[in-house]
Write a protein that holds these residues in place. Sequence first.
Motif, PDB file in Angstrom:
ATOM      1  N   UNK A  88       0.846  -1.181   0.000  1.00 46.30           N
ATOM      2  CA  UNK A  88       0.000   0.000   0.000  1.00 46.30           C
ATOM      3  C   UNK A  88       0.886   1.237   0.000  1.00 46.30           C
ATOM      4  N   UNK A  89       0.679   2.109  -0.963  1.00 39.85           N
ATOM      5  CA  UNK A  89       1.491   3.311  -1.056  1.00 39.85           C
ATOM      6  C   UNK A  89       1.148   4.271   0.070  1.00 39.85           C
ATOM      7  N   UNK A  90       2.093   5.158   0.367  1.00 39.34           N
ATOM      8  CA  UNK A  90       1.924   6.118   1.455  1.00 39.34           C
ATOM      9  C   UNK A  90       2.731   7.377   1.128  1.00 39.34           C
ATOM     10  N   UNK A  91       2.496   8.449   1.886  1.00 43.96           N
ATOM     11  CA  UNK A  91       3.294   9.656   1.671  1.00 43.96           C
ATOM     12  C   UNK A  91       4.788   9.338   1.735  1.00 43.96           C
ATOM     13  N   UNK A  92       5.521   9.936   0.813  1.00 48.12           N
ATOM     14  CA  UNK A  92       6.957   9.681   0.734  1.00 48.12           C
ATOM     15  C   UNK A  92       7.323   8.733  -0.387  1.00 48.12           C
ATOM     16  N   UNK A  93       6.386   7.911  -0.836  1.00 51.05           N
ATOM     17  CA  UNK A  93       6.647   7.039  -1.987  1.00 51.05           C
ATOM     18  C   UNK A  93       6.638   7.896  -3.257  1.00 51.05           C
ATOM     19  N   UNK A  94       7.389   7.446  -4.249  1.00 52.28           N
ATOM     20  CA  UNK A  94       7.416   8.120  -5.553  1.00 52.28           C
ATOM     21  C   UNK A  94       6.994   7.086  -6.589  1.00 52.28           C
ATOM     22  N   UNK A  95       6.026   7.448  -7.427  1.00 55.23           N
ATOM     23  CA  UNK A  95       5.470   6.529  -8.415  1.00 55.23           C
ATOM     24  C   UNK A  95       5.927   6.874  -9.827  1.00 55.23           C
ATOM     25  N   UNK A  96       5.883   5.867 -10.694  1.00 50.31           N
ATOM     26  CA  UNK A  96       6.010   6.053 -12.132  1.00 50.31           C
ATOM     27  C   UNK A  96       4.638   5.732 -12.710  1.00 50.31           C
ATOM     28  N   UNK A  97       4.105   6.650 -13.503  1.00 47.51           N
ATOM     29  CA  UNK A  97       2.783   6.453 -14.098  1.00 47.51           C
ATOM     30  C   UNK A  97       2.903   6.612 -15.607  1.00 47.51           C
ATOM     31  N   UNK A  98       2.394   5.619 -16.323  1.00 50.06           N
ATOM     32  CA  UNK A  98       2.398   5.643 -17.787  1.00 50.06           C
ATOM     33  C   UNK A  98       0.955   5.504 -18.280  1.00 50.06           C
ATOM     34  N   UNK A  99       0.578   6.415 -19.178  1.00 50.44           N
ATOM     35  CA  UNK A  99      -0.709   6.311 -19.858  1.00 50.44           C
ATOM     36  C   UNK A  99      -0.375   5.978 -21.305  1.00 50.44           C
ATOM     37  N   UNK A 100      -0.750   4.781 -21.729  1.00 51.04           N
ATOM     38  CA  UNK A 100      -0.392   4.287 -23.058  1.00 51.04           C
ATOM     39  C   UNK A 100      -0.838   5.263 -24.142  1.00 51.04           C
ATOM     40  N   UNK A 101       0.111   5.645 -25.008  1.00 51.28           N
ATOM     41  CA  UNK A 101      -0.185   6.528 -26.124  1.00 51.28           C
ATOM     42  C   UNK A 101      -0.341   7.990 -25.747  1.00 51.28           C
ATOM     43  N   UNK A 102      -0.078   8.336 -24.490  1.00 52.60           N
ATOM     44  CA  UNK A 102      -0.251   9.721 -24.027  1.00 52.60           C
ATOM     45  C   UNK A 102       1.002  10.175 -23.266  1.00 52.60           C
ATOM     46  N   UNK A 103       2.067  10.537 -23.984  1.00 50.06           N
ATOM     47  CA  UNK A 103       3.301  10.934 -23.309  1.00 50.06           C
ATOM     48  C   UNK A 103       3.142  12.150 -22.389  1.00 50.06           C
ATOM     49  N   UNK A 104       2.195  13.033 -22.698  1.00 45.73           N
ATOM     50  CA  UNK A 104       1.976  14.199 -21.838  1.00 45.73           C
ATOM     51  C   UNK A 104       1.316  13.833 -20.508  1.00 45.73           C
ATOM     52  N   UNK A 105       0.765  12.646 -20.423  1.00 41.71           N
ATOM     53  CA  UNK A 105       0.132  12.184 -19.185  1.00 41.71           C
ATOM     54  C   UNK A 105       0.947  11.074 -18.513  1.00 41.71           C
ATOM     55  N   UNK A 106       2.186  10.897 -18.936  1.00 41.44           N
ATOM     56  CA  UNK A 106       3.065   9.871 -18.371  1.00 41.44           C
ATOM     57  C   UNK A 106       4.190  10.554 -17.601  1.00 41.44           C
ATOM     58  N   UNK A 107       4.511   9.995 -16.435  1.00 40.95           N
ATOM     59  CA  UNK A 107       5.491  10.623 -15.552  1.00 40.95           C
ATOM     60  C   UNK A 107       6.460   9.587 -15.008  1.00 40.95           C
ATOM     61  N   UNK A 108       7.752   9.902 -15.090  1.00 42.57           N
ATOM     62  CA  UNK A 108       8.783   9.009 -14.568  1.00 42.57           C
ATOM     63  C   UNK A 108       8.842   9.069 -13.043  1.00 42.57           C
ATOM     64  N   UNK A 109       8.615  10.252 -12.482  1.00 39.10           N
ATOM     65  CA  UNK A 109       8.630  10.425 -11.024  1.00 39.10           C
ATOM     66  C   UNK A 109       7.504  11.349 -10.621  1.00 39.10           C
TER      67      UNK A 109
END
Length: 177
Positions: free
Chosen positions: A30-51
Motif C-alpha cells: 500500500x502506497x503512502x506519503x513519501x513514496x514516488x510513483x512512475x505512471x504511464x498512460x499508453x499513447x499519451x506521453x503528456x500524461x506519463x510521468x517518470x517520477x
Amino acid sequence: MPVILKIIGFLFAFLLLDPLLAGEDDESYQVAPGDVLTIRVFGEPDLSFNEIPINPNGILSFPLIGDVEVAGLSTKTIEKEIERRLADGYLKKPIVTVSIKRFRNIYIRGEVKRPGAYPYEKGLTVEKAISMAGGLTPRASKSAITLKREKGQKEIDADMQTPLRPGDIVTIGQSFF
C-alpha cells in the motif's frame, strides 16, 4: 523464425510493462506519503510521468483529473482509479500502469553512528540498516532493538535478521555494560 522473435519481443515488453512480474512492486503493498510513483498512460506521453511523488496528505496531483487520494491503495487500484477518471470525458479507453519508483525511507535511531533516514531497498534487514547507518556505537546493545511499523502501532522487539518495510522506524538501545 520471425514468429519466435515476435513472441520473444512480446514477452520482453510484457515483463517491462508489468511491475509485478519485473519484481518492482508487490500487489499487496500500500502506497503512502513519501513514496514516488512512475505512471504511464499508453499513447499519451503528456500524461506519463517518470517520477510523481505522493504528498504528505497521501494525495497525488494528476493533470486533467486533479487530486487523487492514493494513501493505503495498491498500484493496481491506483491504475483503475486513474483509468476511470480519464475515461470520464478525457480519453476513450485509457490504459494506465503504475509502479513504485522509490519507496519511502526507513529510519534508524539510537546507538548507531549516523542515525537518520535511509532509502528503503527490497531485502533490507535490521542488520543491513545498521550498516547503512555506519554501524553500532560502542554503547549499543545487539539485543535491545525495537521496531515501529505504522503510525499508532506499538513498538515490537526485533533482532538483526528482522526484515524491514518502507516507513519502519528502528531503535537501537544502549547496553548496560
